[in-house]
Design an enzyme around this catalytic site. Structure first.
Site, PDB file in Angstrom:
ATOM      1  N   CYS A 280       0.803  -1.218   0.000  1.00 11.79           N
ATOM      2  CA  CYS A 280       0.000   0.000   0.000  1.00 11.79           C
ATOM      3  C   CYS A 280       0.836   1.269   0.000  1.00 11.79           C
ATOM      4  O   CYS A 280       0.304   2.365  -0.141  1.00 11.79           O
ATOM      5  CB  CYS A 280      -0.918   0.005   1.219  1.00 11.79           C
ATOM      6  SG  CYS A 280      -0.022   0.096   2.788  1.00 11.79           S
ATOM      7  N   GLY A 281       2.135   1.149   0.192  1.00 13.72           N
ATOM      8  CA  GLY A 281       2.988   2.336   0.218  1.00 13.72           C
ATOM      9  C   GLY A 281       3.724   2.532   1.522  1.00 13.72           C
ATOM     10  O   GLY A 281       4.708   3.268   1.587  1.00 13.72           O
TER      11      GLY A 281
END
Length: 321
Positions: A280-281
């Site tokens: 997701c980062g």
């Protein structure tokens, strides 16, 4: 455009050379997760745990709690209730949706961080409260900047941003709040629940890593564990867990991008179905992602300005007439 102050690079990036880090990892590989966590609690200043209350994060939290209790027992020290006056944690920026604990948080060894994306399952939010009650510990909650509710977020950025601009969505609801938490809490090392058995980018995890760019240490104490080992621990020690696990979910994120695992051999197969995406980062290069987000925002602003200019030009003949 939300923008927190750029984090300082941790001194660990210079303290731990690649050779030093390799040596430490070789030693940590021989230790149990409990011993790895105990070593980190003693050795790593600025240590915090981030969690979305996934199975591995819950195991880690329980291990930290048991180590803390054992250490107190060995020193003949016992937790005491917080005084009636507001403590540091009772007056912090935590989300008041979650009940404050009466526990003297200065005695809790590892701050617990929850990033509320505004799109968690209700089961996840219920579990967050249950965990606080079960362990009697506070939870530091971070949300997208200047947003208290989902409506606040959608007013600023529109609905279904994860469909129209996935990168900006991840940056706004996860990466920026996470980095803000690290900065405000003085984090130098973060405990994560990533495991090699989760495959994808996690297949070759080291137990101890240094994050590119920021120099932040990432500790993965259960890197070598399988999902079955995690599940066995949860049941054996009666650790609270997400009710969705009993419905076939294995890795649980936001409701709009999480389904029950479609492949029993890949516990993250229920995440981001149909997309070439495994993270997701939160565990990628922060500065690179921030630069990509800023570039995306500039393009959007330029496009909006162009459209507004076109409207003015189109309206000019009518005004003259």
């Amino acid at each position: 455009m939300p923008e927190s102050t750029a984090p300082q690079v941790s001194s660990f990036s210079t303290t731990f050379t690649p050779a030093h880090l390799k040596f430490i990892n070789a030693k940590l590989e021989k230790l149990s997760p409990e011993k790895i966590i105990e070593w980190a609690m003693i050795s790593l200043p600025g240590l915090i745990q981030t969690t979305a209350f996934g199975p591995t994060g819950l195991v880690i939290l329980d291990m930290i709690n048991r180590i803390h209790i054992d250490n107190q027992s060995a020193a003949n020290v016992h937790p005491t209730p917080a005084s009636s006056s507001a403590s540091e944690d009772e007056s912090d920026d935590g989300d008041h949706h979650f009940k404050k604990s009466g526990y003297n948080t200065q005695r809790h060894p590892v701050p617990l961080i929850f990033i509320d994306t505004m799109y968690h399952f209700q089961e996840t939010l219920d579990l967050a409260q249950q965990v606080q009650d079960h362990y009697n510990i506070p939870l530091k909650v971070y949300k997208p900047l200047n947003c208290e509710t989902t409506a606040d977020f959608e007013t600023q950025y529109g609905q279904h941003l994860w469909e129209t601009d996935d990168l900006s969505y991840d940056y706004l609801v996860k990466v920026e709040p996470g980095r803000r938490a690290y900065q405000e809490l003085g984090a130098q090392a973060v405990i994560s629940g990533r495991r090699r058995s989760q495959k994808g980018d996690r297949a070759h995890l080291d137990i101890l890593e240094i994050e590119s760019g920021t120099g932040l240490l990432k500790l993965n104490p259960l890197a070598s564990w399988s999902f079955q080992q995690v599940w066995t621990y949860l049941r054996a020690y009666q650790v609270p867990f997400n009710a969705l696990l009993d419905q076939g979910y294995r890795s649980i994120g936001d409701w709009h991008s999480t389904k029950p695992a479609s492949n029993p051999d890949d516990e993250r197969s229920g995440r981001w179905e149909g997309k070439q995406k495994t993270e997701c980062g939160l565990h990628v290069d922060y500065f690179k992602m921030r630069a990509e987000f800023q570039a995306t925002q500039k393009k959007k602003q330029a496009l909006l300005a162009s459209r507004e200019a076109a409207v003015v030009v189109a309206a000019a003949p009518a005004i003259q007439a």
